[in-house]
Scaffold this motif. Structure first.
Motif, short mmCIF file in Angstrom:
data_model
loop_
_atom_site.label_atom_id
_atom_site.label_comp_id
_atom_site.label_asym_id
_atom_site.label_seq_id
_atom_site.Cartn_x
_atom_site.Cartn_y
_atom_site.Cartn_z
N GLY A 27 8.77 11.91 -9.60
CA GLY A 27 8.63 11.72 -8.16
C GLY A 27 7.45 12.49 -7.59
N ARG A 28 7.01 12.06 -6.41
CA ARG A 28 5.80 12.63 -5.82
C ARG A 28 6.02 13.21 -4.43
NH1 ARG A 28 3.79 8.43 -8.97
NH2 ARG A 28 2.22 9.16 -10.45
N GLN A 29 7.24 13.48 -4.06
CA GLN A 29 7.51 14.12 -2.77
C GLN A 29 6.84 13.39 -1.60
OE1 GLN A 29 6.40 16.29 -5.55
NE2 GLN A 29 8.58 16.13 -6.00
N GLY A 30 7.18 12.12 -1.46
CA GLY A 30 6.68 11.37 -0.32
C GLY A 30 5.34 10.70 -0.52
N ARG A 31 4.78 10.79 -1.71
CA ARG A 31 3.51 10.12 -2.00
C ARG A 31 3.73 8.98 -2.99
NH1 ARG A 31 2.03 15.66 -1.94
NH2 ARG A 31 0.29 16.15 -0.54
N PHE A 32 2.74 8.11 -3.11
CA PHE A 32 2.76 7.07 -4.13
C PHE A 32 1.34 6.84 -4.62
CE2 PHE A 32 2.29 4.88 -0.05
CZ PHE A 32 1.22 4.01 -0.28
N VAL A 33 1.22 6.18 -5.78
CA VAL A 33 -0.08 5.88 -6.37
C VAL A 33 -0.37 4.39 -6.25
CG1 VAL A 33 -1.42 5.80 -8.51
CG2 VAL A 33 -0.04 7.81 -7.99
N ALA A 34 -1.53 4.06 -5.71
CA ALA A 34 -2.01 2.68 -5.66
C ALA A 34 -3.10 2.54 -6.72
CB ALA A 34 -2.57 2.36 -4.27
N GLU A 35 -3.03 1.50 -7.52
CA GLU A 35 -3.89 1.36 -8.69
C GLU A 35 -4.59 0.01 -8.70
OE1 GLU A 35 -3.30 1.45 -13.57
OE2 GLU A 35 -1.63 1.89 -12.23
N GLY A 36 -5.92 0.01 -8.82
CA GLY A 36 -6.68 -1.22 -8.92
C GLY A 36 -7.34 -1.61 -7.60
N LYS A 37 -8.36 -2.46 -7.70
CA LYS A 37 -9.17 -2.82 -6.54
C LYS A 37 -8.38 -3.60 -5.50
CE LYS A 37 -13.52 -5.13 -5.26
NZ LYS A 37 -14.73 -5.81 -5.80
N VAL A 38 -7.62 -4.60 -5.93
CA VAL A 38 -6.88 -5.43 -4.97
C VAL A 38 -5.83 -4.60 -4.24
CG1 VAL A 38 -5.34 -7.40 -4.73
CG2 VAL A 38 -7.29 -7.55 -6.27
N VAL A 39 -5.14 -3.74 -4.97
CA VAL A 39 -4.11 -2.90 -4.35
C VAL A 39 -4.74 -1.91 -3.38
CG1 VAL A 39 -2.31 -1.19 -4.79
CG2 VAL A 39 -2.53 -3.19 -6.28
N LEU A 40 -5.86 -1.30 -3.77
CA LEU A 40 -6.56 -0.38 -2.87
C LEU A 40 -6.99 -1.11 -1.59
CD1 LEU A 40 -7.90 2.32 -2.17
CD2 LEU A 40 -9.91 1.55 -3.47
N ASP A 41 -7.51 -2.31 -1.74
CA ASP A 41 -7.93 -3.09 -0.58
C ASP A 41 -6.76 -3.34 0.37
OD1 ASP A 41 -9.94 -4.67 0.86
OD2 ASP A 41 -8.72 -6.39 0.27
N THR A 42 -5.58 -3.66 -0.19
CA THR A 42 -4.40 -3.89 0.64
C THR A 42 -3.97 -2.61 1.34
OG1 THR A 42 -3.66 -5.64 -0.86
CG2 THR A 42 -2.02 -4.72 0.65
N LEU A 43 -3.98 -1.49 0.62
CA LEU A 43 -3.61 -0.21 1.22
C LEU A 43 -4.49 0.12 2.42
CD1 LEU A 43 -2.11 2.54 1.20
CD2 LEU A 43 -3.82 3.33 -0.47
N LEU A 44 -5.79 -0.06 2.27
CA LEU A 44 -6.72 0.30 3.33
C LEU A 44 -6.73 -0.72 4.46
CD1 LEU A 44 -9.73 1.58 1.20
CD2 LEU A 44 -7.92 2.93 2.29
#
Length: 265
Positions: A27-44
């Motif tokens: 677990g990351r205590q309220g954080r998560f990891v986004a991986e890859g170009k398409v996922v990063l684009d969606t996050l932003l």
């Protein structure tokens, strides 16, 4: 954009990226990891969740200009060599694009439902513990215009790294909330004016004969056991007809068929 060079895997500025697979489990205590170009684009682009930082392989940076323009001005963009990124992550990162996001405060299921439009299609998940299935269901929900996903306490986290990746970022886009128990969920959906269908290989109605109301909730259960008998007894049940001698589908495939059917109804 002013990339920050990282040459030391133990640099405290990238501590959140250390040993990614171990932290997937811990677990990351309220954080998560986004991986890859398409996922990063969606996050932003979606801005549903706050991005905390981005870590990029040096030879991938030039190809991310359009994506990183969507980032807040103060978002740290860290750049490193392949060797350094692999040592940070703890394994070979062939995609070379990572971001840390913050989950933020959880939204209650009732608040989420109350904010939906008059015509709404939602997915209710019970016991979906496989991250591939979770990610695929979210991808299908986004593809066919579902307005939200509700999850029971036995479901896995849609913001687990693999679930986000399999969803191609849809888990960062489709609103979701958790509920405490199925009896309370069905009562809540009744109050909100939703008709409710449960998918089961033993469903009483062929899905091709089912019509939707303005507000519709589709229930999906874990593979093998399916939805609890107590829930099936309370709801109208649908089946997906298939060839003789074969009576079930992967839950993600079933979600795609059901969502496609009702998205155009």
């Amino acid at each position: 954009m002013n990339p920050i060079r990282i040459d030391d895997p133990q640099d405290p500025r990238v501590a959140a990226y250390l040993d990614i697979r171990e932290r997937d489990l811990a677990g990351r205590q309220g954080r998560f990891v986004a991986e890859g170009k398409v996922v990063l684009d969606t996050l932003l682009a979606a801005r549903r969740f706050e991005a905390e930082s981005v870590l990029v392989l040096e030879n991938r940076l030039a190809g991310l200009d359009d994506v990183l323009r969507k980032a807040p001005a103060r978002l740290p963009i860290y750049v490193a060599s392949g060797e350094v990124i692999d040592r940070i992550a703890g394994f070979h990162m062939h995609r070379g694009i990572l971001a840390i996001g913050r989950k933020g405060a959880a939204v209650s299921a009732e608040a989420l439902l109350g904010a939906l439009p008059a015509r709404a299609l939602i997915v209710v998940l019970v016991g979906i513990a496989n991250h591939d299935n979770m990610g695929s269901i979210f991808r299908n929900a986004a593809a066919f215009g579902a307005d939200a996903v509700l999850l029971d306490p036995t479901c896995c986290d849609p913001l687990y790294r693999k679930a986000i990746r399999v969803s191609v970022g849809a888990a960062l886009k489709v609103p979701f909330a958790c509920f405490a128990d199925t009896a309370g969920c069905t009562a809540m959906l009744d109050r909100q004016g939703f008709s409710q269908f449960a998918l089961s290989p033993r469903g009483q109605i062929d899905i091709r004969d089912a019509k939707r109301n303005e507000r519709l909730a589709l229930y999906l259960g874990t593979e093998g056991e399916g939805l609890p008998e107590s829930l099936l007894a309370r709801l109208q049940t649908l089946r997906i007809g298939m060839a003789q001698g074969f009576d079930s589908l992967n839950v993600a495939a079933a979600s795609a068929i059901a969502l496609h059917h009702f998205s155009g109804a």
